[in-house]
Design a protein around this motif. Structure first.
Motif, PDB file in Angstrom:
ATOM      1  N   ILE A  92       0.877  -1.170   0.000  1.00 26.47           N
ATOM      2  CA  ILE A  92       0.000   0.000   0.000  1.00 26.47           C
ATOM      3  C   ILE A  92       0.910   1.215   0.000  1.00 26.47           C
ATOM      4  CG2 ILE A  92      -1.741   1.338   1.241  1.00 26.47           C
ATOM      5  CD1 ILE A  92      -2.901  -1.250   2.280  1.00 26.47           C
ATOM      6  N   GLY A  93       0.866   1.979  -1.082  1.00 24.31           N
ATOM      7  CA  GLY A  93       1.793   3.094  -1.229  1.00 24.31           C
ATOM      8  C   GLY A  93       1.099   4.394  -1.550  1.00 24.31           C
ATOM      9  N   LYS A  94       1.696   5.477  -1.088  1.00 20.29           N
ATOM     10  CA  LYS A  94       1.197   6.833  -1.332  1.00 20.29           C
ATOM     11  C   LYS A  94       2.157   7.569  -2.241  1.00 20.29           C
ATOM     12  CE  LYS A  94      -1.067  10.773  -0.382  1.00 20.29           C
ATOM     13  NZ  LYS A  94      -0.659  11.562  -1.542  1.00 20.29           N
ATOM     14  N   SER A  95       1.671   8.113  -3.337  1.00 18.74           N
ATOM     15  CA  SER A  95       2.412   9.022  -4.204  1.00 18.74           C
ATOM     16  C   SER A  95       3.781   8.478  -4.622  1.00 18.74           C
ATOM     17  CB  SER A  95       2.538  10.384  -3.514  1.00 18.74           C
ATOM     18  OG  SER A  95       3.106  11.331  -4.362  1.00 18.74           O
ATOM     19  N   LEU A  96       4.860   8.998  -4.027  1.00 18.51           N
ATOM     20  CA  LEU A  96       6.211   8.536  -4.370  1.00 18.51           C
ATOM     21  C   LEU A  96       6.328   7.028  -4.231  1.00 18.51           C
ATOM     22  CD1 LEU A  96       9.182   9.289  -5.085  1.00 18.51           C
ATOM     23  CD2 LEU A  96       9.606   9.382  -2.620  1.00 18.51           C
ATOM     24  N   GLY A  97       5.636   6.458  -3.259  1.00 18.06           N
ATOM     25  CA  GLY A  97       5.664   5.010  -3.076  1.00 18.06           C
ATOM     26  C   GLY A  97       5.208   4.242  -4.294  1.00 18.06           C
ATOM     27  N   SER A  98       4.370   4.871  -5.130  1.00 20.48           N
ATOM     28  CA  SER A  98       3.871   4.183  -6.326  1.00 20.48           C
ATOM     29  C   SER A  98       4.961   3.941  -7.357  1.00 20.48           C
ATOM     30  CB  SER A  98       2.708   4.962  -6.961  1.00 20.48           C
ATOM     31  OG  SER A  98       3.145   6.165  -7.570  1.00 20.48           O
ATOM     32  N   LEU A  99       6.127   4.548  -7.177  1.00 14.03           N
ATOM     33  CA  LEU A  99       7.237   4.246  -8.078  1.00 14.03           C
ATOM     34  C   LEU A  99       7.705   2.810  -7.908  1.00 14.03           C
ATOM     35  CD1 LEU A  99       7.080   7.316  -8.422  1.00 14.03           C
ATOM     36  CD2 LEU A  99       9.577   7.371  -8.437  1.00 14.03           C
ATOM     37  N   ALA A 100       7.209   2.135  -6.870  1.00 13.92           N
ATOM     38  CA  ALA A 100       7.524   0.724  -6.650  1.00 13.92           C
ATOM     39  C   ALA A 100       6.532  -0.204  -7.351  1.00 13.92           C
ATOM     40  CB  ALA A 100       7.537   0.417  -5.153  1.00 13.92           C
ATOM     41  N   CYS A 101       5.650   0.351  -8.173  1.00 17.11           N
ATOM     42  CA  CYS A 101       4.640  -0.510  -8.800  1.00 17.11           C
ATOM     43  C   CYS A 101       5.263  -1.513  -9.762  1.00 17.11           C
ATOM     44  CB  CYS A 101       3.537   0.306  -9.455  1.00 17.11           C
ATOM     45  SG  CYS A 101       4.071   1.319 -10.809  1.00 17.11           S
ATOM     46  N   GLY A 102       6.449  -1.254 -10.259  1.00 22.13           N
ATOM     47  CA  GLY A 102       7.139  -2.232 -11.096  1.00 22.13           C
ATOM     48  C   GLY A 102       7.507  -3.478 -10.301  1.00 22.13           C
ATOM     49  N   ILE A 103       7.846  -3.309  -9.038  1.00 25.82           N
ATOM     50  CA  ILE A 103       8.160  -4.451  -8.176  1.00 25.82           C
ATOM     51  C   ILE A 103       6.908  -5.289  -7.961  1.00 25.82           C
ATOM     52  CG2 ILE A 103       8.870  -5.134  -5.847  1.00 25.82           C
ATOM     53  CD1 ILE A 103      10.624  -2.589  -5.817  1.00 25.82           C
ATOM     54  N   ALA A 104       5.777  -4.608  -7.704  1.00 25.62           N
ATOM     55  CA  ALA A 104       4.514  -5.329  -7.521  1.00 25.62           C
ATOM     56  C   ALA A 104       4.183  -6.129  -8.781  1.00 25.62           C
ATOM     57  CB  ALA A 104       3.390  -4.358  -7.189  1.00 25.62           C
ATOM     58  N   ALA A 105       4.389  -5.535  -9.945  1.00 29.08           N
ATOM     59  CA  ALA A 105       4.099  -6.231 -11.204  1.00 29.08           C
ATOM     60  C   ALA A 105       5.050  -7.411 -11.400  1.00 29.08           C
ATOM     61  CB  ALA A 105       4.203  -5.259 -12.375  1.00 29.08           C
ATOM     62  N   ASP A 106       6.339  -7.198 -11.187  1.00 25.98           N
ATOM     63  CA  ASP A 106       7.343  -8.251 -11.409  1.00 25.98           C
ATOM     64  C   ASP A 106       7.168  -9.421 -10.445  1.00 25.98           C
ATOM     65  OD1 ASP A 106       8.411  -6.697 -13.405  1.00 25.98           O
ATOM     66  OD2 ASP A 106      10.124  -5.991 -12.219  1.00 25.98           O
ATOM     67  N   ARG A 107       6.781  -9.123  -9.207  1.00 24.26           N
ATOM     68  CA  ARG A 107       6.674 -10.177  -8.188  1.00 24.26           C
ATOM     69  C   ARG A 107       5.243 -10.666  -7.979  1.00 24.26           C
ATOM     70  NH1 ARG A 107      11.091  -9.413  -3.459  1.00 24.26           N
ATOM     71  NH2 ARG A 107      12.806  -8.597  -4.717  1.00 24.26           N
ATOM     72  N   ASN A 108       4.321 -10.134  -8.773  1.00 24.09           N
ATOM     73  CA  ASN A 108       2.917 -10.526  -8.695  1.00 24.09           C
ATOM     74  C   ASN A 108       2.355 -10.325  -7.282  1.00 24.09           C
ATOM     75  OD1 ASN A 108       0.603 -11.372 -10.106  1.00 24.09           O
ATOM     76  ND2 ASN A 108       0.798 -13.430  -9.251  1.00 24.09           N
ATOM     77  N   ILE A 109       2.615  -9.135  -6.724  1.00 24.89           N
ATOM     78  CA  ILE A 109       2.131  -8.773  -5.388  1.00 24.89           C
ATOM     79  C   ILE A 109       0.943  -7.832  -5.548  1.00 24.89           C
ATOM     80  CG2 ILE A 109       2.722  -7.589  -3.231  1.00 24.89           C
ATOM     81  CD1 ILE A 109       5.638  -8.376  -3.707  1.00 24.89           C
TER      82      ILE A 109
END
Length: 196
Positions: A92-109
């Motif tokens: 669960i990320g706010k603003s700048l934290g959403s730059l980690a969405c590639g990790i969520a996609a790559d790791r299927n989280i």
């Protein structure tokens, strides 16, 4: 490339479950601020263990390229995920934290992104690639939100009319509290759906 040394300080809350959710802040929006504070409360209600990142962005962060910002965020988030030994199942990320969405996609989280920075190509591309359940919440008055991109992805989306980047209504405190209630209710349903 920016200094790779970690700036994140993790804080853990035991929800008595074997599932870990990682709460990721924004630039100036810490886990103590309302959206993330109540997100943590919801997670604990749903019996998740919560790991919060508390970071201080580097002093020269405003001079980082977009790629360097993504790399910095990804390093912080990757370290926190890896420390959980495979138990991290939600971001669960706010603003700048959403730059980690590639990790969520790559790791299927699974992920819930509050005011994701949809104006950055990396974020938009990663959201297109994400296969795990994903929730996007943003405001129509937020310059970093792009309704067209939000509508183009196949994820659950809540767009709050007239809400800004803090998901608040300018000059309307009572209305902002109602927006918070709406956001938390939607997040509650999303977290609940992951438990089934």
């Amino acid at each position: 490339m920016p200094d790779p040394s970690p700036f994140a300080v993790p804080t853990r809350f035991d929800g008595a479950g074997d599932r870990v959710a990682l709460v990721i802040p924004g630039v100036g929006y810490s886990p103590a601020r309302p959206l993330l504070h109540f997100a943590r409360s919801l997670l604990l209600q749903h019996r998740w263990t919560v790991q919060e990142l508390w970071w201080q962005v580097p002093d020269d962060f405003s001079h980082f390229t977009v790629d360097d910002r993504v790399a910095w965020v990804e390093q912080q988030v990757t370290q926190a995920i890896d420390a959980e030994g495979g138990a991290c199942r939600l971001l669960i990320g706010k603003s700048l934290g959403s730059l980690a969405c590639g990790i969520a996609a790559d790791r299927n989280i699974a992920a819930a992104w509050l005011t994701p920075v949809l104006t950055i190509d990396h974020v938009a591309r990663s959201l297109q690639q994400a296969g795990a359940p994903t929730l996007l919440i943003g405001g129509s008055a937020d310059k970093l939100w792009d309704s067209r991109i939000a509508e183009s992805v196949r994820h659950d989306v809540l767009e709050v009319p007239s809400a800004d980047h803090a998901l608040e209504l300018a000059g309307n405190a009572a209305g902002s509290v109602e927006v918070l209630r709406q956001v938390i209710s939607r997040l509650d349903r999303f977290i609940g759906s992951l438990s089934r």
